[in-house]
Write a protein that holds these residues in place. Sequence first.
Motif, PDB file in Angstrom:
ATOM      1  N   GLY A 185      19.234  -4.603   0.388  1.00 56.56           N
ATOM      2  CA  GLY A 185      17.809  -4.890   0.557  1.00 56.56           C
ATOM      3  C   GLY A 185      16.933  -3.882  -0.155  1.00 56.56           C
ATOM      4  N   HIS A 186      17.224  -3.638  -1.421  1.00 55.10           N
ATOM      5  CA  HIS A 186      16.491  -2.622  -2.176  1.00 55.10           C
ATOM      6  C   HIS A 186      15.542  -3.264  -3.181  1.00 55.10           C
ATOM      7  CE1 HIS A 186      19.377  -3.517  -5.347  1.00 55.10           C
ATOM      8  NE2 HIS A 186      20.371  -3.193  -4.527  1.00 55.10           N
ATOM      9  N   LEU A 187      14.704  -2.419  -3.757  1.00 57.55           N
ATOM     10  CA  LEU A 187      13.629  -2.887  -4.625  1.00 57.55           C
ATOM     11  C   LEU A 187      14.150  -3.683  -5.816  1.00 57.55           C
ATOM     12  CD1 LEU A 187      10.520  -2.671  -5.015  1.00 57.55           C
ATOM     13  CD2 LEU A 187      10.958  -0.713  -6.499  1.00 57.55           C
ATOM     14  N   PHE A 188      15.306  -3.310  -6.359  1.00 63.34           N
ATOM     15  CA  PHE A 188      15.822  -3.976  -7.542  1.00 63.34           C
ATOM     16  C   PHE A 188      16.178  -5.432  -7.262  1.00 63.34           C
ATOM     17  CE2 PHE A 188      19.082  -5.094 -10.679  1.00 63.34           C
ATOM     18  CZ  PHE A 188      18.489  -4.668 -11.846  1.00 63.34           C
ATOM     19  N   ALA A 189      16.604  -5.728  -6.020  1.00 71.30           N
ATOM     20  CA  ALA A 189      17.114  -7.063  -5.713  1.00 71.30           C
ATOM     21  C   ALA A 189      16.122  -7.960  -4.994  1.00 71.30           C
ATOM     22  CB  ALA A 189      18.391  -6.945  -4.868  1.00 71.30           C
ATOM     23  N   LEU A 190      15.189  -7.394  -4.247  1.00 67.29           N
ATOM     24  CA  LEU A 190      14.290  -8.202  -3.424  1.00 67.29           C
ATOM     25  C   LEU A 190      13.427  -9.131  -4.267  1.00 67.29           C
ATOM     26  CD1 LEU A 190      13.119  -5.621  -0.729  1.00 67.29           C
ATOM     27  CD2 LEU A 190      14.759  -7.499  -0.436  1.00 67.29           C
ATOM     28  N   ASP A 191      12.979 -10.231  -3.638  1.00 66.04           N
ATOM     29  CA  ASP A 191      12.181 -11.241  -4.325  1.00 66.04           C
ATOM     30  C   ASP A 191      10.815 -11.408  -3.662  1.00 66.04           C
ATOM     31  OD1 ASP A 191      14.304 -11.817  -6.036  1.00 66.04           O
ATOM     32  OD2 ASP A 191      15.120 -13.360  -4.712  1.00 66.04           O
ATOM     33  N   GLY A 192       9.938 -12.095  -4.363  1.00 67.27           N
ATOM     34  CA  GLY A 192       8.680 -12.564  -3.797  1.00 67.27           C
ATOM     35  C   GLY A 192       7.820 -11.490  -3.170  1.00 67.27           C
ATOM     36  N   GLN A 193       7.224 -11.843  -2.025  1.00 67.97           N
ATOM     37  CA  GLN A 193       6.308 -10.936  -1.348  1.00 67.97           C
ATOM     38  C   GLN A 193       7.013  -9.681  -0.833  1.00 67.97           C
ATOM     39  OE1 GLN A 193       2.913 -10.946  -1.068  1.00 67.97           O
ATOM     40  NE2 GLN A 193       3.120 -12.578  -2.597  1.00 67.97           N
ATOM     41  N   LYS A 194       8.285  -9.813  -0.441  1.00 69.33           N
ATOM     42  CA  LYS A 194       9.016  -8.624   0.014  1.00 69.33           C
ATOM     43  C   LYS A 194       9.095  -7.597  -1.107  1.00 69.33           C
ATOM     44  CE  LYS A 194      12.016 -10.430   3.667  1.00 69.33           C
ATOM     45  NZ  LYS A 194      13.421 -10.605   4.118  1.00 69.33           N
ATOM     46  N   TRP A 195       9.405  -8.081  -2.317  1.00 67.55           N
ATOM     47  CA  TRP A 195       9.461  -7.174  -3.460  1.00 67.55           C
ATOM     48  C   TRP A 195       8.091  -6.566  -3.732  1.00 67.55           C
ATOM     49  CZ3 TRP A 195       6.551  -7.988  -7.933  1.00 67.55           C
ATOM     50  CH2 TRP A 195       6.682  -6.976  -8.884  1.00 67.55           C
ATOM     51  N   LYS A 196       7.075  -7.408  -3.782  1.00 66.18           N
ATOM     52  CA  LYS A 196       5.723  -6.950  -4.112  1.00 66.18           C
ATOM     53  C   LYS A 196       5.238  -5.916  -3.103  1.00 66.18           C
ATOM     54  CE  LYS A 196       1.123  -8.693  -5.297  1.00 66.18           C
ATOM     55  NZ  LYS A 196       0.283  -9.905  -5.432  1.00 66.18           N
ATOM     56  N   HIS A 197       5.468  -6.190  -1.818  1.00 62.92           N
ATOM     57  CA  HIS A 197       5.030  -5.285  -0.752  1.00 62.92           C
ATOM     58  C   HIS A 197       5.731  -3.931  -0.882  1.00 62.92           C
ATOM     59  CE1 HIS A 197       3.539  -4.044   3.129  1.00 62.92           C
ATOM     60  NE2 HIS A 197       4.772  -3.889   3.607  1.00 62.92           N
ATOM     61  N   LEU A 198       7.042  -3.959  -1.118  1.00 61.53           N
ATOM     62  CA  LEU A 198       7.805  -2.714  -1.218  1.00 61.53           C
ATOM     63  C   LEU A 198       7.458  -1.965  -2.504  1.00 61.53           C
ATOM     64  CD1 LEU A 198       9.922  -0.967   0.167  1.00 61.53           C
ATOM     65  CD2 LEU A 198      11.693  -2.263  -1.042  1.00 61.53           C
ATOM     66  N   ARG A 199       7.263  -2.686  -3.598  1.00 58.23           N
ATOM     67  CA  ARG A 199       6.897  -2.042  -4.865  1.00 58.23           C
ATOM     68  C   ARG A 199       5.569  -1.295  -4.710  1.00 58.23           C
ATOM     69  NH1 ARG A 199       8.937  -1.750 -10.520  1.00 58.23           N
ATOM     70  NH2 ARG A 199       7.194  -0.844 -11.629  1.00 58.23           N
ATOM     71  N   ASN A 200       4.611  -1.929  -4.054  1.00 57.69           N
ATOM     72  CA  ASN A 200       3.315  -1.281  -3.841  1.00 57.69           C
ATOM     73  C   ASN A 200       3.455  -0.018  -2.991  1.00 57.69           C
ATOM     74  OD1 ASN A 200       1.959  -3.191  -5.359  1.00 57.69           O
ATOM     75  ND2 ASN A 200       1.445  -4.475  -3.601  1.00 57.69           N
ATOM     76  N   LYS A 201       4.367  -0.067  -2.025  1.00 56.28           N
ATOM     77  CA  LYS A 201       4.588   1.106  -1.182  1.00 56.28           C
ATOM     78  C   LYS A 201       5.244   2.249  -1.945  1.00 56.28           C
ATOM     79  CE  LYS A 201       5.088  -0.736   3.530  1.00 56.28           C
ATOM     80  NZ  LYS A 201       6.023  -0.855   4.678  1.00 56.28           N
ATOM     81  N   LEU A 202       6.206   1.898  -2.799  1.00 58.58           N
ATOM     82  CA  LEU A 202       7.001   2.922  -3.458  1.00 58.58           C
ATOM     83  C   LEU A 202       6.381   3.458  -4.749  1.00 58.58           C
ATOM     84  CD1 LEU A 202      10.627   1.512  -3.056  1.00 58.58           C
ATOM     85  CD2 LEU A 202       9.553   3.330  -1.742  1.00 58.58           C
ATOM     86  N   SER A 203       5.530   2.683  -5.401  1.00 56.95           N
ATOM     87  CA  SER A 203       4.983   3.103  -6.699  1.00 56.95           C
ATOM     88  C   SER A 203       4.363   4.492  -6.673  1.00 56.95           C
ATOM     89  CB  SER A 203       3.971   2.069  -7.202  1.00 56.95           C
ATOM     90  OG  SER A 203       4.630   0.889  -7.600  1.00 56.95           O
ATOM     91  N   PRO A 204       3.569   4.845  -5.642  1.00 55.83           N
ATOM     92  CA  PRO A 204       2.977   6.191  -5.633  1.00 55.83           C
ATOM     93  C   PRO A 204       4.013   7.311  -5.573  1.00 55.83           C
ATOM     94  CG  PRO A 204       1.810   4.738  -4.114  1.00 55.83           C
ATOM     95  CD  PRO A 204       3.046   4.011  -4.531  1.00 55.83           C
ATOM     96  N   THR A 205       5.217   7.017  -5.082  1.00 55.94           N
ATOM     97  CA  THR A 205       6.232   8.077  -4.976  1.00 55.94           C
ATOM     98  C   THR A 205       6.808   8.452  -6.342  1.00 55.94           C
ATOM     99  OG1 THR A 205       8.144   6.614  -4.655  1.00 55.94           O
ATOM    100  CG2 THR A 205       6.854   7.172  -2.705  1.00 55.94           C
ATOM    101  N   PHE A 206       6.525   7.628  -7.371  1.00 56.49           N
ATOM    102  CA  PHE A 206       7.024   7.929  -8.713  1.00 56.49           C
ATOM    103  C   PHE A 206       5.894   8.290  -9.675  1.00 56.49           C
ATOM    104  CE2 PHE A 206      10.422   5.444  -6.826  1.00 56.49           C
ATOM    105  CZ  PHE A 206      11.553   6.143  -7.236  1.00 56.49           C
ATOM    106  N   SER A 207       4.776   8.710  -9.122  1.00 54.17           N
ATOM    107  CA  SER A 207       3.650   9.116  -9.953  1.00 54.17           C
ATOM    108  C   SER A 207       3.973  10.416 -10.680  1.00 54.17           C
ATOM    109  CB  SER A 207       2.406   9.316  -9.089  1.00 54.17           C
ATOM    110  OG  SER A 207       2.592  10.426  -8.222  1.00 54.17           O
ATOM    111  N   SER A 208       3.171  10.724 -11.696  1.00 53.78           N
ATOM    112  CA  SER A 208       3.365  11.954 -12.454  1.00 53.78           C
ATOM    113  C   SER A 208       3.255  13.179 -11.546  1.00 53.78           C
ATOM    114  CB  SER A 208       2.340  12.032 -13.584  1.00 53.78           C
ATOM    115  OG  SER A 208       2.512  13.209 -14.337  1.00 53.78           O
ATOM    116  N   GLY A 209       2.330  13.130 -10.598  1.00 54.02           N
ATOM    117  CA  GLY A 209       2.154  14.253  -9.675  1.00 54.02           C
ATOM    118  C   GLY A 209       3.378  14.485  -8.805  1.00 54.02           C
TER     119      GLY A 209
END
Length: 494
Positions: free
Chosen positions: A118-142
């Motif tokens: 159940g990880h970001l690479f495999a998830l689909d649809g809204q589950k993927w979108k929701h998790l991607r939005n949550k995780l994106s800030p953790t990979f920021s330049s800062g």
Amino acid sequence: MEISSVLIYIIIALASVLVYFLRQRMTYWARRGIPHDTPHFPNGNLTGIKKTHHMRDLVKANYEKYKHTGPFGGFYFFLKRSVIIYDLDLVKNILIKDFNNFTDRAIFHNERDDPLTGHLFALDGQKWKHLRNKLSPTFSSGKMKNMFPTVLEVGERLKDTFDNLVRQDSIVEVKDVLARFTVDVIGTCAFGLECNSLKDPRAEFRIMGGKAFNQPRHGKIIEGFIFSFPKLAKLLRFRQIDEEVHQFYMRVVRETVEYREKNSIKRNDFMNLLIELKNTEQGLSIEEVAAQSFVFFLAGFETSSSTMGFALFELALNQDIQDKLRAEINAHFDKNGGMFTYDSMAEMHYMEMVMKETLRKYSIVTNLIRDTLNDYPTSNPKYVIPKGTMAIIPVDAIHRDPEIYPDPDKFDPERFSPEEIQKRHPLTWLPFGDGPRNCIGLRFGKMQTYIGLSILLRHYKFHYSERTPNPLPVDVSNILYSIKGGISLRVERI
């Protein structure tokens, strides 16, 4: 007797339906007049996969044979109806312009029974979108800048390990050492644990990382079914992750999270960011935390270590390129008082060219896969991608197309000078994908690769050794582009 006859008729009827279903599925492209190779049950167009052929070779053969016939060609991924995309504008539409019709990867995931899938690479649809939005800030330049000192510390241990190896023998098998380096980096950043695989090649994290890639839960037939019918496999409560691997990663994450929360421990790493997400309103479950840590580990250790290994192999064959890159590295160290800084990475333009050329010639992820959510027409009315079709973007084939990259077997970083990049279509370099579903860990992978290579090239000169075949033999059993055996190079202390 009557009951036996009824059963026989039922079996015959079911067998007839199954044969009809398979015939319809395996003749789909023939009935529509789309160029393709004849499929064979049950592998489709993947005959010999993981035995005599790598996935990249089978896709590349299709690409070279049919790329001038239309925007895409037919393909059968086991029993899954698929297309291989030839037209770069269509690639751009799928990944970027019309992304909303291709958001999913159609990869098996079963969060209930097999939580590590159940990880970001495999998830689909809204589950993927929701998790991607949550995780994106953790990979920021800062965030990457905060992790930089941790990665740099492991880089110094990499140098110590090389020192010990070179004292014993001038020929060093670099592939294994680099894998141990990335295991220690990601083990520290993703799990907050000292894996110590640079000191101990048999460290548990290193072993489990290898098993996660090379020890499937099922045999070839079941794996083919899961790949072909991921939704049905989920409905039937199939699992894909090996049980030993599952138990190990779930235990490590649970123990790490419990220890940190109990002792109020904060660290500048990925695990800390996941724990923060876990404790927010509608936050991540412990299973979701484990799944993201698991895929971060898998995606980071194999890809980055392979990239560094391929780069050192090519630099050993091309001493002029190695000398030029070393001069750039030394200039940045000298500029910062003998230190390697986070800001140095953005200024290392030749390093970027070398890395881009390495990932062009050695495409670790050989293909990108997207699921077609609705029928998708192209500029040619004959060519419509039907709903439910797997769209395969042949990354390796594009990277090795002589019409795009002349003399593709030649290692030439100058292909990625700003002037040369401007001459090509923007979707001709795809090691990290593109669009909203590109690789979220791109910055992290770049950081550990730059650190590892900069430390090694500053202190050592690498030469080709005849212990390593040239060209490098491909490991057909690995889903990623990997080589069979090690990369042994002659190493000279500077």
